[in-house]
Design a protein around this motif. Sequence first.
Motif, short mmCIF file in Angstrom:
data_model
loop_
_atom_site.label_atom_id
_atom_site.label_comp_id
_atom_site.label_asym_id
_atom_site.label_seq_id
_atom_site.Cartn_x
_atom_site.Cartn_y
_atom_site.Cartn_z
N VAL A 27 -0.16 -0.17 -7.97
CA VAL A 27 -1.07 0.63 -7.16
C VAL A 27 -2.26 1.07 -8.00
CG1 VAL A 27 -1.33 2.81 -5.92
CG2 VAL A 27 0.65 1.36 -5.47
N GLN A 28 -1.97 1.52 -9.24
CA GLN A 28 -3.06 1.95 -10.12
C GLN A 28 -4.05 0.81 -10.38
OE1 GLN A 28 -1.02 3.43 -13.58
NE2 GLN A 28 -0.72 5.49 -12.69
N GLU A 29 -3.53 -0.38 -10.61
CA GLU A 29 -4.41 -1.53 -10.85
C GLU A 29 -5.26 -1.85 -9.63
OE1 GLU A 29 -1.75 -4.61 -11.94
OE2 GLU A 29 -1.29 -3.77 -13.94
N LEU A 30 -4.58 -1.83 -8.44
CA LEU A 30 -5.31 -2.16 -7.21
C LEU A 30 -6.34 -1.08 -6.88
CD1 LEU A 30 -2.37 -3.54 -5.04
CD2 LEU A 30 -4.22 -4.87 -6.07
N MET A 31 -5.98 0.20 -7.12
CA MET A 31 -6.93 1.27 -6.85
C MET A 31 -8.11 1.20 -7.83
SD MET A 31 -6.08 2.92 -4.22
CE MET A 31 -7.22 4.28 -4.41
N THR A 32 -7.82 0.81 -9.05
CA THR A 32 -8.93 0.66 -10.02
C THR A 32 -9.88 -0.44 -9.57
OG1 THR A 32 -7.50 1.38 -11.83
CG2 THR A 32 -9.49 0.14 -12.42
N HIS A 34 -10.20 -1.49 -6.52
CA HIS A 34 -10.82 -1.02 -5.29
C HIS A 34 -12.01 -0.11 -5.61
CE1 HIS A 34 -11.14 0.30 -1.13
NE2 HIS A 34 -11.18 1.57 -1.59
N MET A 35 -11.85 0.81 -6.61
CA MET A 35 -12.95 1.70 -6.97
C MET A 35 -14.12 0.94 -7.60
SD MET A 35 -12.14 4.63 -5.90
CE MET A 35 -13.45 5.54 -6.69
N GLN A 36 -13.80 -0.12 -8.34
CA GLN A 36 -14.89 -0.93 -8.92
C GLN A 36 -15.72 -1.60 -7.82
OE1 GLN A 36 -12.92 -3.62 -11.58
NE2 GLN A 36 -12.65 -2.05 -13.21
N GLU A 48 -8.22 -4.70 4.90
CA GLU A 48 -7.17 -5.71 5.03
C GLU A 48 -7.71 -7.12 5.07
OE1 GLU A 48 -7.99 -3.86 9.06
OE2 GLU A 48 -7.62 -3.19 7.00
N ASP A 49 -9.03 -7.27 5.15
CA ASP A 49 -9.59 -8.62 5.19
C ASP A 49 -9.65 -9.25 3.82
OD1 ASP A 49 -9.89 -8.36 7.88
OD2 ASP A 49 -12.00 -7.72 7.78
N THR A 50 -9.40 -8.48 2.76
CA THR A 50 -9.46 -9.02 1.40
C THR A 50 -8.05 -9.13 0.84
OG1 THR A 50 -9.61 -6.84 0.39
CG2 THR A 50 -11.67 -7.90 1.05
N ASP A 51 -7.94 -10.03 -0.13
CA ASP A 51 -6.61 -10.17 -0.80
C ASP A 51 -6.23 -8.88 -1.52
OD1 ASP A 51 -6.54 -12.76 0.10
OD2 ASP A 51 -7.34 -13.62 -1.77
N ASN A 52 -7.23 -8.25 -2.15
CA ASN A 52 -6.95 -7.00 -2.87
C ASN A 52 -6.51 -5.90 -1.91
OD1 ASN A 52 -7.03 -5.33 -5.31
ND2 ASN A 52 -8.69 -4.26 -4.26
N GLY A 53 -7.17 -5.83 -0.76
CA GLY A 53 -6.82 -4.80 0.22
C GLY A 53 -5.44 -5.03 0.80
N GLN A 54 -5.18 -6.30 1.11
CA GLN A 54 -3.86 -6.61 1.68
C GLN A 54 -2.76 -6.33 0.65
OE1 GLN A 54 -3.42 -7.50 4.93
NE2 GLN A 54 -1.24 -7.12 4.47
N ALA A 55 -3.07 -6.67 -0.60
CA ALA A 55 -2.09 -6.41 -1.66
C ALA A 55 -1.86 -4.90 -1.82
CB ALA A 55 -2.56 -7.01 -2.97
N LEU A 56 -2.94 -4.12 -1.68
CA LEU A 56 -2.81 -2.67 -1.79
C LEU A 56 -1.96 -2.12 -0.67
CD1 LEU A 56 -3.62 -0.13 -3.33
CD2 LEU A 56 -5.68 -0.01 -1.90
N ILE A 57 -2.21 -2.62 0.53
CA ILE A 57 -1.41 -2.16 1.69
C ILE A 57 0.06 -2.53 1.50
CG2 ILE A 57 -1.04 -2.46 4.15
CD1 ILE A 57 -4.08 -2.81 4.45
#
Length: 222
Positions: A27-32, A34-36, A48-57
């Motif tokens: 979660v920390q990696e994905l949130m980092t 996401h913030m970038q 949710e349309d992105t791989d990063n967003g879906q992975a975060l969810i």
Amino acid sequence: MPATSPSINNNDRTASLQQIINATQRVQELMTLHMQHKITNTLPDELEDTDNGQALINTFDDVLDIHAVAFQTVHDSKQETTEAKAVMDEKHVGLQNVMYEKRHLIEEILKCKSFRSVYQDVDLVPLEEFRSNAPPEYLQDQENPHQLMINRLKYEHEARISLKEQQEALQAERLQLIRENRKAQEKLDRFDKLLDDFVQASVPVENALSEEEKKASAIQED
């Protein structure tokens, strides 16, 4: 005892803890990341349309699942701890009861050891005399000190009863002789009184005879 949940071993707890750590790091990696994207203004409108967003969810969903499992694990652990504590409390109470009984028995043993009975002050006949004079029923099981002492006390009791009866019989005989002696003494006293009275009564007769004897002697001389 209430029904228990399946036991949760240490390996299960370690695995759950490791899953939480891994999910937290993810979660920390994905949130980092996401913030970038947000700082660079490259964040899409729909997460949710992105791989990063879906992975975060998906990672959040995993965290929720892990949390549910961890909550159940903690609940089961508390239940096991409560049940184990109840067992320990029961054993502790049992141990306290045993220790109380032990102290009580030790106190009773000490009382028995320090108890001084009356028989210890009884002047018993010598052992050899007992073995020579006691009836056969009192000479059995002499190898047992306890039974031997009981038999000696019984024999002593019977012997003293017999001596007491003899003493009472002799005392009664003595009193009878005293009464008979008193009666005999009373008769002697009466005879002495009669003899004294007789002697006193014979004095005038003796005097009269003496006077007559003197007159007779005087007439013969004339």
